[in-house]
Write an enzyme that holds these catalytic residues in place. Sequence first.
Site, mmCIF file in Angstrom:
data_model
loop_
_atom_site.group_PDB
_atom_site.id
_atom_site.type_symbol
_atom_site.label_atom_id
_atom_site.label_comp_id
_atom_site.label_asym_id
_atom_site.label_seq_id
_atom_site.Cartn_x
_atom_site.Cartn_y
_atom_site.Cartn_z
ATOM 1 N N HIS B 47 -14.627 34.723 18.753
ATOM 2 C CA HIS B 47 -13.900 34.554 19.777
ATOM 3 C C HIS B 47 -12.537 35.240 19.804
ATOM 4 O O HIS B 47 -12.057 36.141 20.346
ATOM 5 C CB HIS B 47 -13.398 33.187 20.378
ATOM 6 N N HIS B 94 -14.341 32.328 30.709
ATOM 7 C CA HIS B 94 -14.153 31.015 30.164
ATOM 8 C C HIS B 94 -15.479 30.111 30.313
ATOM 9 O O HIS B 94 -15.559 29.217 31.031
ATOM 10 C CB HIS B 94 -12.946 30.473 30.952
#
Lengths: 229, 740
Positions: B47, B94
């Site tokens: 990430h 998300h």
Amino acid sequence: MKFGVIVFPGANCDHDCYHALKHVHKQDVEFIWHKESSLKQFDVIVLPGGFSYGDYLRTGAIARFSPVMNAVCDFANHSGIVLGICNGFQILCESGLLPGALMRNNNLRFVCEFVNLRVENAESNFSNQCDRGEVLNIPVAHAEGLYYADASTLSELEADGQVLFRYCDASGDITAAANPNGSLKNIAGIMNKQGNVMGMMPHPDRSYESVLRSADGAKIFDSVINLLQ
Amino acid sequence: MKEPVVDLKLAKEHGLSDDEYQYMLDILGRSASFTELGIFSVMWSEHCSYKNSISMLKTFPKEGERLLVKAGEENAGLIDIGDGLAVAFKIESHNHPSAVEPYQGAATGIGGILRDIFSMGARPIAAMNSLRFGKLSEPRVRYLFDGVVRGIGDYGNCFGVPTVGGEVYFDESYHGNPLVNAMAVGIVKHDAVAKAIASDPGAKVVIFGSATGRDGIHGATFASEEIDEDSEAKRPQVQVGDPFAEKLILEATLEMIKKDLLIGIQDMGAAGITCSTSEMAAKGTGGMEIDLDKVPLREDGMSAYEILLSESQERMLAVVKKGCEESVKAICDKWDLESEIIGTVTSGTNLVIKRNGKTVADIPSDSLVLGGGAPVYHRESREPEYIKALQAFDVDSLPEPNDYNSVVRTLLASPNIASKEWVYKQYDHMVRSNTVILPGLGAAVVRIKGTRRALAMSTDCNGRYVYLDANTGGKIAVAESARNVVCSGAKPVAITNCLNFGNPYKPEIYWQFKEAIAGISAACLALETPVTGGNVSFYNENPDGAVFPTPVIGMLGVIDDIEHVTSSCFKKAGDAIVLLGENRGEIGGSEYLAVQFGKVTGRCPQIDLDFEGRLQDCCLEAIRSGFVHSAHDVSDGGLVVALAECCFLNREKMLGASVNLKFTGRADHVLFGEDQSRILLSVPEDEVSKLTMLAQKHKVPMHVIGKVGGDELVVSDKIKLNVVALAAVYFGSIRKIMAA
């Protein structure tokens, strides 16, 4: 003539009100910080839409205790012109300047869309540039816009001509389908008995020029300007 | 509390590989503290580090005359739009948080992307989102869909950004792993752009906004794993959003930047204080010392590890110009925001972290970050076996429908095509009073007050196409998003992208990733829309496999004169309906095959990028010439769906149409095929000759296929439907399903 737009933390239509008044209606307008305690230099106070203090509790429940609200009440009680839009309307009800309350929309969801409003009283300080029965196209955007008042308050509002705008269909008929939030009697905007304080859920600050699809909201600002000129 | 000793086993539990563990020890030249392991593990997570994607991302075209900040340089791309103004825009995912906690997952996704925009000094003027879920007939999917929509609405509405558009798709492949991609667009004056940098040794580092709690610890690591049965247990790793705090932080941040009090500023998102301090330090000279005892905490007894890895929302890190510390504090006080000086920029090269007077981490900041020492991997790739089999499917083996009218109604009721009004009515899409084209009418258009200009924006990706042919699917995602903004009257100028794929360690997934990037790059070069940045989300898998590869494109277009804004609905009876482009009857990968036969198969539509460019140029020139009444891109559902939309999208003034088509192949393939590079225009009859000249000039085929008018949609001898009745199907479908 001087307009003041109150900036509560979390207000987000303050800029829209300011822009409409300053750049479209060419008025003298200033932002007023929520910690101010005097409104002496103003002729009209606007309480804009948004989410004052986040509105995590009941809408407007905290804002009414904001320092500036003492000054707003004082201003209103001395016949000053006060206009509350959306969250501003909710705050005016919470602070007792207007009767009734705004509750969760009947479908329990936020609703943002253009609606039609029928002008019920075209003589007021806030609607004198409209015709009685005229249909205005103005958007709403709220989660708590269901206008509620007890039966005696409602009949008083009706009898005194305090109901200014009602949700209607395109041809001006007051129908359940045209009511975006379940407001009693399709009420979209009211004024106090003295006629100097008005609250409405729809946003004239989003419909003041035709590029925004409708310029009907301009008539409400024009009414106030006309009154004071 | 005694901290655990760091060994290979513990490092592996933190997601580091054997090699990465050794690499960490080499960098430190000693063993690592528990806190240091925490820092390395989040900074080197997929990430934060993009370790498996960055080598491919570097192949994107990033050059363009309007680019003020290139991809990867700052939190978001920055595009010059004239008048001394620039646009910052970015899209981010998300997905994993939203899969387990849809409301907060989506809400904090919005919060994060908004902070990326305003930490550059830009005021957010529009938000969009691109959402994908499993089949809407599943109760769990309806729960996720409802939660995500509420989360987006509650956050964006309270913050005060109009959510002006986006897309929502439903397909089994996204079951259990929805995609929630949020895009934000902001405006900034050229001279007020803020940077995410820490420089000038001695300058103070300030944290402001919400206090730090134990929420969201290891969120970045969670986002770097596949979703499985245990994921539900990770619900506490999902942060909780506070849009009111975010609104105050926005105003305070812009005020600080306007008063020129800052050297640099960055928001805290994934990996919290760790990421913001190390990235800002690494971008400067490298040295920063942070005293965690100064960080305002939400709860007692938090360790250095927990404070550093907390992903509590609505926090900012600012490096303040010397002598401006008091002014920064005064602004925070004005907005009732907590602020503390927590550290100092140093002349060293290391990020030094202290807790209770002791140094708990001392790491070269450059070793932590993307573009510095963070690992970079080139993964193996292999073409998946399913592709050849699906592409070889004979679409002619499927029967032709008897009742075309019923097919049209079925398509319009499909949640992929049906109106998303149920969604966008829950979003405030008009706040800031700039929205010129309302949601549901094509690309979103917002004006820029004080100028003649407006911005158009669109998000697009058809995951089915990318699944069937990753390269072509990537090209189409760009081409279609560009075509959308062109139809609104805008010149496409740049893209941001959000690349949603499965596990990159699977060669078949990596092949899809590489091929899609190649396709996107080719289209961006051809259409002159450079990539300004974006986000990669891997590990989008559920126990049945990966989601469709879904590289979502966020396209920005600029309209120089607001007079040119055009919408998709027919305006006037009697107007000629003109098709720019050719019908080829490419039915593979279409919504028609999905709803009629339950199949995602065949060859996806093909695209000629040179032709696409000419088509878009022709359409834009026609719009700018002022005679085009409406322009609509032909996409999902094909020509008939596009025609129907032109008829009823303006609900106050619906208009019918009669259209005559020549069928050389199968009629269903022509009517419902999703052939690329087609635009439907309506123009006054007496202006058709002007359009003909433009089409010749741009070498684009053009056909007058019918006329606007009446109250029915009539297509050759195949379709005859009342427009008002069709509209009821289209506008009612999702609302009905969600009310059930």
